[in-house]
Design an enzyme around this catalytic site. Structure first.
Site, mmCIF file in Angstrom:
data_model
loop_
_atom_site.group_PDB
_atom_site.id
_atom_site.type_symbol
_atom_site.label_atom_id
_atom_site.label_comp_id
_atom_site.label_asym_id
_atom_site.label_seq_id
_atom_site.Cartn_x
_atom_site.Cartn_y
_atom_site.Cartn_z
ATOM 1 N N SER A 98 45.916 66.504 38.428
ATOM 2 C CA SER A 98 46.776 67.601 38.859
ATOM 3 C C SER A 98 48.239 67.215 38.831
ATOM 4 C CB SER A 98 46.392 68.040 40.284
ATOM 5 O OG SER A 98 46.444 66.936 41.167
ATOM 6 N N ASN A 135 50.912 73.966 40.206
ATOM 7 C CA ASN A 135 51.303 73.265 41.424
ATOM 8 C C ASN A 135 52.805 73.315 41.655
ATOM 9 O OD1 ASN A 135 48.884 72.374 42.661
ATOM 10 N ND2 ASN A 135 48.620 70.860 41.042
ATOM 11 N N GLU A 165 44.980 74.316 32.831
ATOM 12 C CA GLU A 165 46.225 73.806 32.269
ATOM 13 C C GLU A 165 45.892 72.770 31.200
ATOM 14 O OE1 GLU A 165 49.506 73.972 35.831
ATOM 15 O OE2 GLU A 165 47.956 72.443 35.970
ATOM 16 N N HIS A 218 43.269 70.512 33.190
ATOM 17 C CA HIS A 218 43.268 70.663 34.645
ATOM 18 C C HIS A 218 42.622 71.966 35.089
ATOM 19 C CE1 HIS A 218 45.707 71.121 38.607
ATOM 20 N NE2 HIS A 218 44.535 70.555 38.834
#
Length: 421
Positions: free
Chosen positions: A257, A328, A290, A278
């Site tokens: 991540s 994120n 991702e 991800h």
């Protein structure tokens, strides 16, 4: 004649709009690390009341600023075909692959802390995804593998098997392998109990997952997803081993991540075939993946990873090695402000979670969400973003205390909350 001229002009305008919508370029800070898309060519923008100066050309390398953008209450709606690459054949192929997974994008961000994972998946899944035609159509994944049968490993294996791709679920701990397979079974069992899947079909799909405590079954895999804890030295050790036991054509991907794909790839002899892949929790339900390109990741590898994501019914977005990647970067910008507000106002975290959920800004509050994601992973990402961007990415001190005590949320039974079972 007038009608023919009008049709010709309509085709020209349509092609111009498609070409504009597909105008992707490297972005921001000289790094060229994340793609941008010009939204000015997307229809319905003005009708939705969205302010063009704020959304003209969205630089996704500056995604923390997105949390400060207030869109009009009227949703912005953009059909998929208007974002597709120029060319009817490719557009139709994209529609067949993506329509079921994505459909229409509905964006309705509310204020500077109203950016949450489900919304993010809808936003960047359309605005950041690379829609260029593939030059690597010959890459197919006939067999996959997942390394690490923890919280995410079993979910990822279930997703792959559910798409009819055989998958090896590997972990050094036999109990974790069995728990991962049991979790996959439980996901299908829920569909059986709901009358959406036959029991025999459950057993057939489950048989596509092979548990292992070693790499004996990796000799013919095409795509590997590493899902071990977020420690760079551990991931490098795993990738060094995978480099030796997998065929040369295999793509080695990481579910990290936040960690550097470039550094992970340096542990192998094929850094051009190393890529980030991800998933988001729960992987069985969240559509977004991702696809992160390191400095050495080849365009063919990134495209093959995107193709595989689509094959397992996910929506890929391609991005570079920017801190926090895409989701994120957005999510933590909002959550960190809620952490800060909770400390400054002195309210109980349960009360803040309740207020957030009742407001409709998110289905659950930030503290319970962190428990579900795993506090060790959340802390790693939060500290990484704080180190990169300073104190505007706040880290809650209680988060550090809980991780230091080994209380990591739902997976250990206790975090900000107590978790039964």
């Amino acid at each position: 004649l007038a009608g023919a001229e009008a049709q010709q002009q309509q085709r020209v305008d349509h092609d111009h709009r498609l070409a504009g919508a597909d105008r992707l370029s490297a972005a921001a800070d000289g790094g060229g690390d994340i793609e941008v898309v010009d939204l000015g060519h997307v229809e319905h923008l003005a009708d939705a009341g969205v302010r063009r100066p704020q959304l003209g050309e969205l630089v996704l390398a500056h995604l923390d600023r997105v949390a400060e953008v207030e869109l009009a209450q009227c949703p912005f709606v953009a059909p998929l075909d208007e974002l597709a690459h120029d060319g009817v054949e490719h557009r139709d192929r994209l529609q067949r692959r993506r329509r079921r997974a994505v459909g229409w994008v509905l964006i309705g961000l509310r204020g500077d802390v109203g950016v949450w994972l489900d919304q993010v998946g809808q936003v960047v899944g359309h605005l950041a995804v690379s829609l260029a035609p593939s030059d690597n159509e010959s890459v197919f994944v006939f067999k996959a593998a997942v390394v690490g049968a923890g919280t995410m490993g079993g979910e990822i294996a279930q997703v792959i098997a559910n798409a009819e791709v055989p998958v090896v679920l590997e972990d050094v701990d036999r109990d974790r392998v069995e728990a991962g397979i049991a979790h996959a079974r439980s996901l299908w069992q829920g569909r059986v109990e709901a009358g959406k899947l036959e029991a025999a079909e459950l057993e057939r799909k489950l048989a596509l997952i092979t548990g292992s405590t070693g790499y004996e079954q990796f000799g013919d895999v095409d795509f590997v997803i590493e899902a071990v804890p977020e420690r760079i030295e551990l991931k490098q050790a795993v990738f060094s081993e995978l480099d030796e036991v997998t065929p040369g054509h295999a793509i080695l991907s990481s579910n990290t991540s936040a960690l550097s794909i470039t550094e992970i790839g340096e542990a192998t002899s094929r850094p051009d075939r190393v890529v980030g892949f991800h998933f988001f929790y729960p992987a069985s339900a969240m559509r977004l993946i991702e696809v992160i390109e390191g400095e050495d990741t080849s365009a063919e590898t990134a495209q093959a990873a995107s193709n595989f994501a689509q094959a397992i019914r996910k929506t890929p977005i391609r991005c570079g090695e920017a801190p926090g990647f895409v989701v994120n970067r957005i999510l933590n910008s909002g959550v960190s402000e809620l952490w800060r507000a909770q400390e400054e106002l002195g309210i109980e975290f349960e009360e803040l979670d309740r207020l957030v959920a009742e407001s409709g800004a998110a289905p659950i509050g930030p503290f319970f969400l962190c428990d579900l994601l795993g506090l060790d992973t959340v802390l790693h990402v939060a500290e990484h973003l704080r180190d990169c961007f300073g104190d505007r990415f706040h880290v809650h001190p209680r988060l550090r205390e809980l991780v230091a005590a080994g209380e990591l949320g739902a997976k250990t039974g206790r975090g900000f909350y107590e978790h039964g079972g």
